[in-house]
Design an enzyme around this catalytic site. Structure first.
Site, PDB file in Angstrom:
ATOM      1  N   SER A   5      35.702  95.457   4.680  1.00  0.00           N
ATOM      2  CA  SER A   5      35.557  95.437   3.234  1.00  0.00           C
ATOM      3  C   SER A   5      36.832  96.008   2.636  1.00  0.00           C
ATOM      4  CB  SER A   5      34.316  96.218   2.798  1.00  0.00           C
ATOM      5  OG  SER A   5      34.173  96.180   1.395  1.00  0.00           O
ATOM      6  N   LYS A  62      34.042  91.696  -1.511  1.00  0.00           N
ATOM      7  CA  LYS A  62      34.118  92.897  -0.679  1.00  0.00           C
ATOM      8  C   LYS A  62      32.839  93.733  -0.776  1.00  0.00           C
ATOM      9  CE  LYS A  62      36.698  91.562   1.307  1.00  0.00           C
ATOM     10  NZ  LYS A  62      37.010  91.490   2.755  1.00  0.00           N
ATOM     11  N   TYR A  71      37.464  89.115  -5.921  1.00  0.00           N
ATOM     12  CA  TYR A  71      37.722  89.848  -4.679  1.00  0.00           C
ATOM     13  C   TYR A  71      36.726  91.001  -4.536  1.00  0.00           C
ATOM     14  CZ  TYR A  71      40.266  92.480  -1.077  1.00  0.00           C
ATOM     15  OH  TYR A  71      40.620  93.162   0.070  1.00  0.00           O
TER      16      TYR A  71
END
Length: 326
Positions: free
Chosen positions: A157, A188, A184
């Site tokens: 992550s 994550k 993003y």
């Protein structure tokens, strides 16, 4: 007394004195950066590493040292084709591994993209969510039968999960204005939530899962950022860190960035890391969603570890990919 590792620990520090002969470890994204070093360090300590990559020609060149270190220390290394942006490729790779029937002691879901322009995978999913989360979601769940008691899943992550929680009502930005780092962040966060849900499903049979933040490292991951954009981000992080009484932001080396993946995968006690978020070679602490912290600071948002959120993402992911997993 157990060794205490931290932000500057390298893969060699973490694996000092560790013999991994007889262990089989799968690492995705072995064509550059963290994936290559993760594979190299594990193979150099005797593990047989299966490296997955989209571009096998590029991966073959990038992993020359991996093969050398494996051969010199009783390890092994092989490559398999895996394009996480294509569920056809994901399922074909998983089927190939299942047909071979060889178990894995550790699966490290390392591959990913960051801050890409708005785009879509072969199956029509927004690029970052589709590649970073859904591709791994299908791949790992399909090969889960190859993970026996004592094995672990490690999802890469990022502290970037703090940019955004997942948006299960609009995962493909069909109604939301697209922002590369928001996307993003969603992907994550999804990587962490997937580890939480996978750990809950498999821990009774001795299989654990965790998510890791490698730290800030200069790799190909930033290739989609405009010139000057990366430096502007670093300057912003440094300013925030100084406001918190910390020193300027400093990049980790690739061996330092890979250390937490390796630590969580083969060194840390399983019960310590299971269902958790790890950074700098230790388990991260939860920081309340309304507390402002700089990107250079440690901490995981509560929404990324929330079991209800994890189950909702699992259900939505099954719906999106058209496949159910126990």
């Amino acid at each position: 007394m157990a060794n205490v590792f931290g932000a500057t620990s390298t893969t060699e520090d973490v694996l000092s004195g560790v013999n991994l002969q007889g262990k089989r470890i799968l690492v995705t994204g072995v064509s550059a950066g963290l994936g290559v070093e993760t594979a190299r360090s594990l193979a150099a300590h005797g593990a047989h590493v299966v490296g997955a990559a989209r571009d096998l020609t590029k991966a073959e060149a990038a992993t020359a040292q991996v093969r050398k270190d494996a051969a010199a220390h009783g390890g092994g290394f092989e490559l398999v084709a895996l394009d996480l942006a294509s569920l056809k490729s994901v399922r074909a790779c998983a089927d190939e591994l299942l047909a071979k029937g060889k178990n894995f002691d550790v699966v490290i879901a390392n591959a990913g993209v960051m801050a890409t322009p708005l785009g879509h995978t072969a199956d029509g999913f927004e690029t970052q969510f589709g590649t970073n989360h859904l591709g791994h979601f299908v791949f790992v769940n399909r090969i889960a039968p190859l993970m026996g008691a004592g094995s672990r899943l490690i999802n890469l992550s990022s502290s970037g999960h703090r940019f955004s929680n997942v948006d299960l009502n609009d995962p493909n930005f069909e109604r939301t204005p697209y922002e590369p780092f928001v996307s993003y962040g969603r992907s994550k966060t999804a990587n962490i939530l997937f580890a939480v849900a996978f750990d809950r499903r498999h821990r009774e049979r001795g299989v654990r899962a965790a998510a890791v933040h490698p730290g800030g490292i200069q790799t190909e991951l930033a290739r989609y950022m405009e010139p000057g954009q990366l430096q502007a981000l670093i300057d912003q992080i440094t300013k925030q860190a100084e406001a918190e009484g910390k020193g300027p932001f400093q990049f980790k080396t690739i061996p330092q960035g890979s250390a937490t993946s390796v630590w969580a995968g083969v060194v840390a006690p399983a019960d310590e890391i299971g269902g958790r978020y790890c950074e700098n070679c230790h388990v991260g602490t939860i920081v309340a969603d309304d507390v402002t912290i700089s990107a250079a600071s440690e901490g995981v948002r509560g929404y990324a570890l929330d079991p209800g959120n994890a189950e909702a993402l699992w259900k939505k992911s099954e719906e999106l990919v058209g496949e159910s997993f126990k």
